[in-house]
Write an enzyme that holds these catalytic residues in place. Structure first.
Site, PDB file in Angstrom:
ATOM      1  N   LYS A  74       0.845  -1.193   0.000  1.00  0.00           N
ATOM      2  CA  LYS A  74       0.000   0.000   0.000  1.00  0.00           C
ATOM      3  C   LYS A  74       0.878   1.240   0.000  1.00  0.00           C
ATOM      4  CE  LYS A  74      -3.805   2.144   2.621  1.00  0.00           C
ATOM      5  NZ  LYS A  74      -4.735   1.988   3.767  1.00  0.00           N
ATOM      6  N   SER A 150      -9.321   3.253   2.759  1.00  0.00           N
ATOM      7  CA  SER A 150      -8.214   3.839   2.039  1.00  0.00           C
ATOM      8  C   SER A 150      -7.384   2.810   1.274  1.00  0.00           C
ATOM      9  CB  SER A 150      -7.315   4.611   3.016  1.00  0.00           C
ATOM     10  OG  SER A 150      -6.722   3.731   3.968  1.00  0.00           O
ATOM     11  N   SER A 174     -10.487   0.674   6.739  1.00  0.00           N
ATOM     12  CA  SER A 174      -9.801   0.760   5.451  1.00  0.00           C
ATOM     13  C   SER A 174      -9.308  -0.560   4.886  1.00  0.00           C
ATOM     14  CB  SER A 174      -8.620   1.737   5.551  1.00  0.00           C
ATOM     15  OG  SER A 174      -9.093   3.049   5.724  1.00  0.00           O
TER      16      SER A 174
END
Length: 493
Positions: A74, A150, A174
């Site tokens: 990520k 996210s 997220s």
């Protein structure tokens, strides 16, 4: 391997093919990169392309249970020394990580081949993944919709078949929100299960946890075995599991007492198809022998939302100050919404922040008391389905107001006017169920059990006791067998 065949395998299966000599790491990486090259113009899930570095990693030799399996980090918190790490922010577009997070070191140690990073909203602040820096990331089930956030790029990449699992993190949903929107399995571990070091002690007062989004339960369990464990200097060390999480999948969960709720904790609406999916899940659980009752913990959901947003405002203010000091970022390079959030955070007094933070203990005590009666708490993962791309953009008038707030330092006025509470409701209306697990530090998972009439996935959230990921994994494995989701995939492009 044909690129479409990538979607037929989870990471455990691919690692087995490599160990058996039926597939080489180079062949698998080539198929992964071909899949990315053919699809990412449509889905826009890749933040940084690290293919050359991945080839060098393979050439240097690989060891571990996932040796040769491609993986994506990520673009937020998963620092990989020498690789771009922008946090989804235009202000950080030139930043390169100075050292690797322990999370990344553990991924490398088990043989994962890091082929790139995935998109995130700016500083991970939204449940959509649309940024000035990278553009809009799209949901492979319907590219007109968001994959969530996210960890939106991670969810889109796994759903699209780039990789079987990808790095993700969760400070308010997220991991679970993208898992729900993209038809994936996503587990947020307990506080302290995966170290945040060495760059941080605890992120967002311990509310943030790192793990992965996956297609299969066994990949999630095996990866938590690989990632779990403390590091020197961690501020909180959780007791280790009784045995490997992967071993839990062979055990029946027994008869569980499971409470469920269809009510939004902040009083918002829950889409009819999501409420119906939750009822169907309750019936499925009963058919498996579990005791299921409609009940919810004695927690004021509006107060919890206010506490969550107070932490959010304060942490964003601190993040911007840190980024400007360490990296020379200009505040004007951040999105107006980010700057307005920071302005509100700066206007909060230390006493007000501490008072809100103290409330977390009450939530944890109430949930702990609830778990004396119920093993698990079932809710929808989200109240509403994924928004359409651009649907949640701030209107020009709001962006102008955000600029004014940040320039005029008018955050205090907003707090006193009650606008902040209204912002909290609007920000959490679509996703009001996930923050509870973050503020109480307990594990929670989203299981991809249903689809709506529009074909988009619907996730079911289960919240467990602190430190008890084992029960979640045992139930998830039972559900995966009873209502398999592996064969359900986004339409081909």
């Amino acid at each position: 391997m044909p690129t479409d065949e990538l979607r037929e395998h989870d990471a455990t299966s691919l690692a087995g093919l490599i160990r058996a000599g039926e597939l080489s790491p180079d062949e698998l990486l080539d198929a992964t990169l071909a899949r990315i090259d053919s699809c990412d113009g449509r889905y826009n899930a890749i933040a940084a392309d690290l293919r050359d570095r991945a080839r060098r990693q393979i050439a240097a030799g690989l060891n571990g249970p996932f040796a040769g399996v491609p993986f994506l980090l990520k673009d937020l918190g998963h620092d990989y020394e020498g690789a771009p790490m922008t946090m989804g922010a235009h202000a950080m577009r030139h930043h390169v990580a100075a050292r690797s997070a322990y999370y990344v070191e553990r991924c490398l140690r088990v043989g994962l081949v890091i082929a790139g990073t995935t998109t995130s909203p700016e500083l991970g602040l939204k449940a959509i993944t649309e940024t000035r820096l990278h553009g809009a990331t799209r949901n492979p089930w319907n590219p007109a919709h968001t994959p969530g956030g996210s960890s939106g790029g991670a969810g889109a990449a796994v759903a699209a078949g780039y990789v079987p699992m990808a790095g993700a993190s969760d400070g308010g949903g997220s991991i679970r929100i993208p898992a729900a929107y993209c038809g994936l399995f996503g587990l947020k571990p307990s506080r302290g299960r995966v170290t945040a070091g060495p760059l941080a002690g605890e992120v967002w007062d311990g509310a943030v946890a790192d793990h992965v989004v996956t297609r299969s339960v066994r990949d999630s369990a095996a990866m938590l075995d690989c990632l779990a464990g403390p590091a020197p200097g961690d501020p909180f060390v959780i007791a280790p599991p009784a045995r490997p999480f992967l071993a839990e999948l062979g055990e029946a969960p027994g008869q569980l007492r499971i409470a469920f709720s269809l009510r939004s904790p902040i009083g918002g609406r829950v889409a009819p198809e999501i409420a119906e999916a939750t009822r169907a899940t309750a019936h499925l659980l009963e058919s498996l022998g579990h005791i299921v009752e409609e009940a919810e913990p004695a927690i004021d959901g509006t107060l919890l939302a206010r506490c969550y947003m107070g932490m959010y405002y304060g942490q964003v203010a601190a993040m911007l100050s840190t980024l400007k000091r360490r990296h020379g970022c200009r505040e004007s390079d951040f999105h107006p919404d980010t700057r307005a959030i920071a302005a509100i955070g700066r206007a909060m007094s230390a006493g007000a922040y501490a008072e809100l933070r103290e409330q977390w203990n009450g939530f944890a005590r109430a949930l702990g008391a609830f778990h004396e009666t119920y093993d698990l708490y079932l809710t929808p993962t989200t109240a509403l389905g994924p928004a359409r791309i651009g649907e949640l953009d701030s209107p020009p008038a709001i962006q102008a107001l955000s600029r004014l707030i940040s320039r005029a330092r008018a955050g205090g006025l907003l707090i006193r006017s009650g606008v902040v509470d209204d912002l909290a409701f609007r920000n959490l209306e679509r996703t009001p169920f996930t923050q509870l697990a973050n503020l109480t530090f307990v594990p929670a998972m989203s299981v991809p059990l249903h689809h709506g009439p529009d074909g988009l996935p619907i996730g079911m959230q289960f919240i467990g006791r602190s430190g008890d990921e084992a029960t979640l994994f045992r139930l998830a494995a039972q559900l995966e067998q009873a209502a398999p989701w592996a064969g359900r995939r986004p339409p081909p492009i």
